[in-house]
Design a protein around this motif. Structure first.
Motif, PDB file in Angstrom:
ATOM      1  N   SER A  22      -4.408   3.736  -0.774  1.00 30.89           N
ATOM      2  CA  SER A  22      -2.938   3.422   0.296  1.00 30.89           C
ATOM      3  C   SER A  22      -2.767   4.044   1.241  1.00 30.89           C
ATOM      4  O   SER A  22      -2.330   3.516   2.259  1.00 30.89           O
ATOM      5  N   SER A  73       0.284   4.153  -2.561  1.00 36.51           N
ATOM      6  CA  SER A  73       0.296   5.917  -2.817  1.00 36.51           C
ATOM      7  C   SER A  73       1.477   6.218  -3.036  1.00 36.51           C
ATOM      8  O   SER A  73       1.088   6.945  -3.470  1.00 36.51           O
ATOM      9  N   VAL A  97       0.950  -1.181   0.055  1.00 36.78           N
ATOM     10  CA  VAL A  97       0.121  -0.256  -0.016  1.00 36.78           C
ATOM     11  C   VAL A  97       0.832   1.789  -0.578  1.00 36.78           C
ATOM     12  O   VAL A  97       0.431   1.752  -0.566  1.00 36.78           O
TER      13      VAL A  97
END
Length: 234
Positions: free
Chosen positions: A220, A208, A204
């Motif tokens: 995320s 991002s 994540v």
């Protein structure tokens, strides 16, 4: 002595700043525990192997995991070692500038010894730190697997890692208390669960970074922050 503490660029003035950081005291206590219980281990197990292993673990804890981030690197920085040229470039890659403490995040030097995900803040950063991403990849996926293949998993856990240092010194006298049997052997696999969580957080975080202005990227980033909220960095 007061002048030495006040004069910029001295070891004492560097120490004065470092003692204001909680991480300094945590690392000092950890190092002291390794030393005290390491000496007791050497006295209890009088073999050349144990002596060499214990002093190696202490040296790694005392030098790169304590003196380097809290005294040597800040002292070099206060004397201009990272103000220009290749020194500045290296420092910018590894120790970002901040407006507190010594002016740079020298505590990230832990990552030179403690590989991801054991020490994860160099990878789980607000902005990608390319230098640490490269170092962490080489450590986790090349260097440590090679060490394990060549000498077994004890090569890193028993001779380098600070967690292993604590187990080999403080925990040495309590080995017989470790529960055994099929159930407890399966419980040992819980480490794989934490490894999976680390990879989830990494995923994540990367999303991002790559998709910052998209819905999935923002989701995320939010998930990443919620996972690590409240975890101290140093």
């Amino acid at each position: 002595t007061g002048g030495a503490f006040a004069e910029r660029g001295t070891l004492l003035s560097t120490l004065k700043v470092s003692v204001g950081e909680p991480g300094f005291w945590y690392s000092l206590l950890f190092t002291a525990v390794i030393l005290i219980f390491g000496i007791r281990r050497i006295a209890r197990r009088k073999t050349p192997y144990v002596k060499l292993q214990t002093w190696t673990l202490f040296a790694i804890q005392a030098l790169p995991l304590f003196l380097l981030p809290y005294l040597l690197l800040p002292w070099l920085g206060s004397n201009g070692a990272f103000d220009g040229g290749w020194g500045e470039w290296v420092a910018d890659q590894l120790f970002p500038i901040v407006d507190s403490g010594h002016g740079r995040e020298y505590w990230r030097a832990f990552g030179l010894i403690l590989a991801w995900p054991l020490f994860f803040w160099n990878v789980f950063s607000d902005q990608p730190l390319t230098g640490w991403l490269v170092i962490s990849f080489l450590q986790t996926f090349l260097l440590i697997p090679w060490l394990v293949r060549r000498w077994g998993k004890g090569a890193y856990c028993g001779w380098i890692c600070s967690c292993g240092a604590l187990a080999e010194t403080l925990g040495d006298a309590h080995r017989e208390k470790m529960p055994h049997g099929p159930v407890f052997n399966r419980l040992n696999m819980i480490g794989q669960v934490f490894l999976a969580i680390a990879f989830l957080i990494l995923s994540v975080r990367v999303i991002s970074w790559l998709l910052p202005q998209t819905t999935i990227g923002e989701m995320s980033a939010s998930l990443y922050r919620s996972m690590l909220d409240g975890v101290p960095r140093k």
